[in-house]
Design a protein around this motif. Structure first.
Motif, PDB file in Angstrom:
ATOM      1  N   ALA A 147       0.857  -1.195   0.000  1.00 15.65           N
ATOM      2  CA  ALA A 147       0.000   0.000   0.000  1.00 15.65           C
ATOM      3  C   ALA A 147       0.883   1.232   0.000  1.00 15.65           C
ATOM      4  O   ALA A 147       1.639   1.463   0.947  1.00 15.65           O
ATOM      5  CB  ALA A 147      -0.910  -0.015   1.225  1.00 15.65           C
ATOM      6  N   ALA A 148       0.823   2.027  -1.055  1.00 12.70           N
ATOM      7  CA  ALA A 148       1.757   3.139  -1.209  1.00 12.70           C
ATOM      8  C   ALA A 148       1.062   4.487  -1.355  1.00 12.70           C
ATOM      9  O   ALA A 148       1.726   5.486  -1.630  1.00 12.70           O
ATOM     10  CB  ALA A 148       2.667   2.899  -2.416  1.00 12.70           C
ATOM     11  N   ASP A 149      -0.264   4.541  -1.154  1.00 10.12           N
ATOM     12  CA  ASP A 149      -0.949   5.819  -1.334  1.00 10.12           C
ATOM     13  C   ASP A 149      -0.473   6.853  -0.309  1.00 10.12           C
ATOM     14  O   ASP A 149      -0.222   8.009  -0.649  1.00 10.12           O
ATOM     15  CB  ASP A 149      -2.466   5.635  -1.277  1.00 10.12           C
ATOM     16  N   ARG A 150      -0.338   6.444   0.955  1.00 13.01           N
ATOM     17  CA  ARG A 150       0.184   7.367   1.962  1.00 13.01           C
ATOM     18  C   ARG A 150       1.696   7.532   1.833  1.00 13.01           C
ATOM     19  O   ARG A 150       2.228   8.634   2.006  1.00 13.01           O
ATOM     20  CB  ARG A 150      -0.164   6.854   3.363  1.00 13.01           C
ATOM     21  N   LEU A 151       2.373   6.461   1.498  1.00  7.61           N
ATOM     22  CA  LEU A 151       3.828   6.511   1.356  1.00  7.61           C
ATOM     23  C   LEU A 151       4.246   7.477   0.262  1.00  7.61           C
ATOM     24  O   LEU A 151       5.313   8.096   0.347  1.00  7.61           O
ATOM     25  CB  LEU A 151       4.342   5.098   1.051  1.00  7.61           C
ATOM     26  N   MET A 152       3.417   7.641  -0.757  1.00  7.96           N
ATOM     27  CA  MET A 152       3.750   8.528  -1.875  1.00  7.96           C
ATOM     28  C   MET A 152       3.810   9.990  -1.469  1.00  7.96           C
ATOM     29  O   MET A 152       4.307  10.825  -2.219  1.00  7.96           O
ATOM     30  CB  MET A 152       2.730   8.348  -2.998  1.00  7.96           C
ATOM     31  N   ARG A 153       3.276  10.331  -0.295  1.00  9.58           N
ATOM     32  CA  ARG A 153       3.394  11.720   0.171  1.00  9.58           C
ATOM     33  C   ARG A 153       4.838  12.047   0.527  1.00  9.58           C
ATOM     34  O   ARG A 153       5.192  13.219   0.670  1.00  9.58           O
ATOM     35  CB  ARG A 153       2.495  11.937   1.387  1.00  9.58           C
ATOM     36  N   SER A 154       5.641  11.033   0.708  1.00  6.41           N
ATOM     37  CA  SER A 154       7.078  11.203   0.962  1.00  6.41           C
ATOM     38  C   SER A 154       7.818  10.473  -0.152  1.00  6.41           C
ATOM     39  O   SER A 154       8.304   9.347   0.046  1.00  6.41           O
ATOM     40  CB  SER A 154       7.456  10.632   2.333  1.00  6.41           C
ATOM     41  N   PRO A 155       7.901  11.082  -1.334  1.00  5.37           N
ATOM     42  CA  PRO A 155       8.419  10.352  -2.505  1.00  5.37           C
ATOM     43  C   PRO A 155       9.842   9.846  -2.341  1.00  5.37           C
ATOM     44  O   PRO A 155      10.183   8.781  -2.855  1.00  5.37           O
ATOM     45  CB  PRO A 155       8.322  11.382  -3.642  1.00  5.37           C
ATOM     46  N   ARG A 156      10.692  10.585  -1.613  1.00  5.11           N
ATOM     47  CA  ARG A 156      12.066  10.114  -1.433  1.00  5.11           C
ATOM     48  C   ARG A 156      12.097   8.859  -0.564  1.00  5.11           C
ATOM     49  O   ARG A 156      12.873   7.941  -0.806  1.00  5.11           O
ATOM     50  CB  ARG A 156      12.906  11.235  -0.819  1.00  5.11           C
ATOM     51  N   LEU A 157      11.237   8.813   0.443  1.00  7.01           N
ATOM     52  CA  LEU A 157      11.143   7.633   1.293  1.00  7.01           C
ATOM     53  C   LEU A 157      10.640   6.440   0.486  1.00  7.01           C
ATOM     54  O   LEU A 157      11.164   5.324   0.601  1.00  7.01           O
ATOM     55  CB  LEU A 157      10.200   7.916   2.466  1.00  7.01           C
ATOM     56  N   TYR A 158       9.635   6.668  -0.363  1.00  7.87           N
ATOM     57  CA  TYR A 158       9.084   5.606  -1.213  1.00  7.87           C
ATOM     58  C   TYR A 158      10.146   5.036  -2.140  1.00  7.87           C
ATOM     59  O   TYR A 158      10.354   3.816  -2.206  1.00  7.87           O
ATOM     60  CB  TYR A 158       7.912   6.178  -2.019  1.00  7.87           C
ATOM     61  N   ALA A 159      10.840   5.907  -2.863  1.00  4.89           N
ATOM     62  CA  ALA A 159      11.826   5.454  -3.846  1.00  4.89           C
ATOM     63  C   ALA A 159      12.983   4.734  -3.171  1.00  4.89           C
ATOM     64  O   ALA A 159      13.460   3.704  -3.660  1.00  4.89           O
ATOM     65  CB  ALA A 159      12.336   6.640  -4.665  1.00  4.89           C
ATOM     66  N   THR A 160      13.445   5.273  -2.027  1.00  7.13           N
ATOM     67  CA  THR A 160      14.588   4.658  -1.356  1.00  7.13           C
ATOM     68  C   THR A 160      14.218   3.300  -0.782  1.00  7.13           C
ATOM     69  O   THR A 160      15.028   2.366  -0.811  1.00  7.13           O
ATOM     70  CB  THR A 160      15.113   5.574  -0.237  1.00  7.13           C
ATOM     71  N   PHE A 161      13.006   3.175  -0.261  1.00  7.19           N
ATOM     72  CA  PHE A 161      12.581   1.885   0.269  1.00  7.19           C
ATOM     73  C   PHE A 161      12.576   0.816  -0.820  1.00  7.19           C
ATOM     74  O   PHE A 161      13.089  -0.293  -0.640  1.00  7.19           O
ATOM     75  CB  PHE A 161      11.198   1.985   0.909  1.00  7.19           C
ATOM     76  N   LEU A 162      11.995   1.135  -1.978  1.00 11.98           N
ATOM     77  CA  LEU A 162      11.944   0.149  -3.048  1.00 11.98           C
ATOM     78  C   LEU A 162      13.339  -0.161  -3.580  1.00 11.98           C
ATOM     79  O   LEU A 162      13.641  -1.310  -3.935  1.00 11.98           O
ATOM     80  CB  LEU A 162      11.047   0.646  -4.186  1.00 11.98           C
ATOM     81  N   LEU A 163      14.205   0.847  -3.622  1.00 11.32           N
ATOM     82  CA  LEU A 163      15.570   0.606  -4.063  1.00 11.32           C
ATOM     83  C   LEU A 163      16.304  -0.279  -3.061  1.00 11.32           C
ATOM     84  O   LEU A 163      17.083  -1.163  -3.444  1.00 11.32           O
ATOM     85  CB  LEU A 163      16.313   1.930  -4.240  1.00 11.32           C
ATOM     86  N   TRP A 164      16.042  -0.061  -1.756  1.00  8.34           N
ATOM     87  CA  TRP A 164      16.637  -0.941  -0.749  1.00  8.34           C
ATOM     88  C   TRP A 164      16.173  -2.380  -0.962  1.00  8.34           C
ATOM     89  O   TRP A 164      16.970  -3.320  -0.901  1.00  8.34           O
ATOM     90  CB  TRP A 164      16.239  -0.496   0.664  1.00  8.34           C
TER      91      TRP A 164
END
Length: 509
Positions: free
Chosen positions: A229-246
């Protein structure tokens, strides 16, 4: 097993079946197109197809629509008739059903909590998440190296804060061992951590950490579909991208080499992929390109989902073999240039102009090119995308809760565990040093027959000339602390943590 995932119908009258070959799925893919052109449905049917073949899938649900994967479609729905008509055109026997789905959520609200530790994230990705400068990233690397050398587990942000505080107190000593540690940089990192906490980053770090085996499971012959679930996570795009990259880097560091398997071990969909590359330093983009090139030999296929192919750097785009291009709108001169550039990446089809087709395809239609048996890109085809077997659109809160209750990982991650780690160990070390200092001061002879009350300030772990009791006492305490540190390092340096390509903990192969 069929030769691949059935995408839809191409050629004249959309009667020629189009497949994404299983043995070419680890050559990665791109799903692109403007908003509302059908990217979500394409992602959904690919997830269904891979799951049916026993291939686990991980994807992020940015808008909440992909949660419908957990529920079978219905002939009672308003889309049944259009779907039935489309199925007839492409020669598909439409049968509704749903793959096994597990919901995940960084915040633990719409899915099982997903966590990692600060140590597993590593300094490079954490610096990217915190938007640190090169100098600040260097200080963070020193902090991680010191933690590794001294056996201080970094599990959550509390541990990292305590470590940085300790680094600031002992900046001079650490600078002599590892390089310059500026207290101003330590303070800047602490401020960035505050911002990360406000964005919800606290939820990401801790234990129990995510076990990759739970993402790569096969349930009764069907690959498990993990939906983040990424709808809330997308409000912090850098956190979203870094998590998936991790997560991608964890797969790269953990999985063994398998060469060219008959089907992938996991397919990873990176939605809103432009967030990975926006303002990313060249060094990070280079590492992403390196991972994209090497992870295919681990049996992992990565599909980047974005609005425009230009969002993905050329070095990464060059690693992509399978393409599904939904409509691109060319309203401006820049749009027209990007449309022409996107068309140039396809093998021309003499039956139509590729650029015109990309601009003209309707919703549910795309220009596709899939790798053939020899790994050669097929010619461009105007493809009518098949309808999904699962529900198109979100599920209700009650339906989501029911899926979570029946989940094979139910109860495994729901309760956070806070075991002893760097914060507690540093606090105990400071308390021990204070007690030793009090004991050393109490053992000194009193001046003029009078006993002086002395207290350890606790300002620094290493003693100094300005410690309570004067220069001589400070030197003795400092020497004792140095001896203690030397003994500790002898026992910890040999078990120094090995870090991989992204600075994440290397777990071996």
């Amino acid at each position: 097993m069929t030769e691949g995932v059935f995408i839809g119908g191409g050629g004249p009258d959309h009667a020629v079946p189009q497949y994404l070959r299983f043995d070419m799925a680890n050559r990665h893919g791109l799903i692109a197109g403007a908003t509302g052109t059908g990217k979500t449905v394409t992602l959904q049917i690919l997830a269904e197809g891979f799951s049916a073949a026993g291939v686990p899938v991980f994807l992020s649900d940015v808008k909440g629509d992909l949660a419908g994967l957990a529920k079978a479609g219905s002939p009672e729905g308003k889309l049944h008739e259009p779907f039935l008509k489309r199925a007839g055109i492409i020669g598909l026997d439409l049968v509704y059903g749903a793959p096994p789905v597990v919901f995940w959520d960084l915040f633990g609200e719409q899915g099982h909590p997903v966590r990692t530790t600060v140590s597993e994230m590593g300094p490079l990705l954490l610096a990217r998440m915190l938007e640190l400068t090169d100098v600040q990233e260097g200080v963070l690397n020193v902090a991680f190296r010191a933690a590794d050398d001294e056996g201080l587990p970094l599990l959550d942000l509390k541990d990292l804060r305590a470590l940085l505080h300790w680094c600031g107190q002992n900046a001079q000593d650490l600078s002599l061992r590892y390089g310059n540690v500026a207290t101003a940089s330590v303070g800047a990192i602490q401020r960035a951590l505050l911002v990360l906490e406000e964005q919800g980053g606290t939820h990401l770090f801790g234990e129990p950490a995510l076990d990759l085996a739970d993402l790569m499971a096969v349930d009764e012959g069907r690959g498990r579909v993990s939906v983040l679930a990424a709808d809330r996570l997308m409000r912090s795009p850098r956190l979203y991208a870094t998590f998936l990259l991790w997560l991608l880097s964890e797969l790269f560091e953990t999985l063994p080499e398998v060469g060219n398997p008959e089907k992938p071990k996991l397919v990873f969909f990176f939605d809103e992929a432009h967030l990975l590359f926006d303002d990313a330093p060249k060094a990070l983009v280079s590492k992403v390109e390196q991972v994209a090139r090497l992870i295919r030999s681990k049996g992992v296929g990565v599909f980047f989902v974005t609005q425009n192919p230009a969002d993905v750097p050329d070095d990464v785009l060059g690693q992509i073999g399978n393409r599904v291009q939904h409509a691109l709108r060319a309203f401006t001169a820049k749009d027209q240039r990007e449309l022409a550039r996107a068309a140039e990446t396809y093998r021309a089809n003499p039956a139509f102009d590729t650029a015109e087709a990309i601009a003209a395809v309707g919703t549910g239609e795309a220009v596709t090119s899939m790798l053939d048996l020899k790994g050669v890109p097929g010619i461009a085809e105007r493809t009518l995308i098949r309808p999904p077997a699962s529900q198109l659109g979100p599920v209700t809160a009650e339906e989501r809760s029911a899926v979570m209750a029946a989940s094979p990982v139910a109860g495994r991650y729901d309760v956070a565990v806070d075991r002893e780690s760097a914060a507690e160990m540093l606090a105990a070390r400071a308390a021990g040093a204070a007690a030793e200092a009090e004991k050393a001061l109490a053992a000194e002879p009193a001046d003029d027959g009078l006993t002086r009350a002395r207290r350890y300030s606790g300002a620094r772990s290493f003693g100094g000339a300005h410690s309570p009791g004067g220069a001589g006492t400070g030197q003795r305490i400092g020497a004792a602390m140095t001896d203690a540190l030397a003994k500790e390092l002898k026992g910890t340096t040999g078990r120094r943590i090995v870090r991989g390509l992204f600075g994440t903990v290397f777990k071996g192969r």
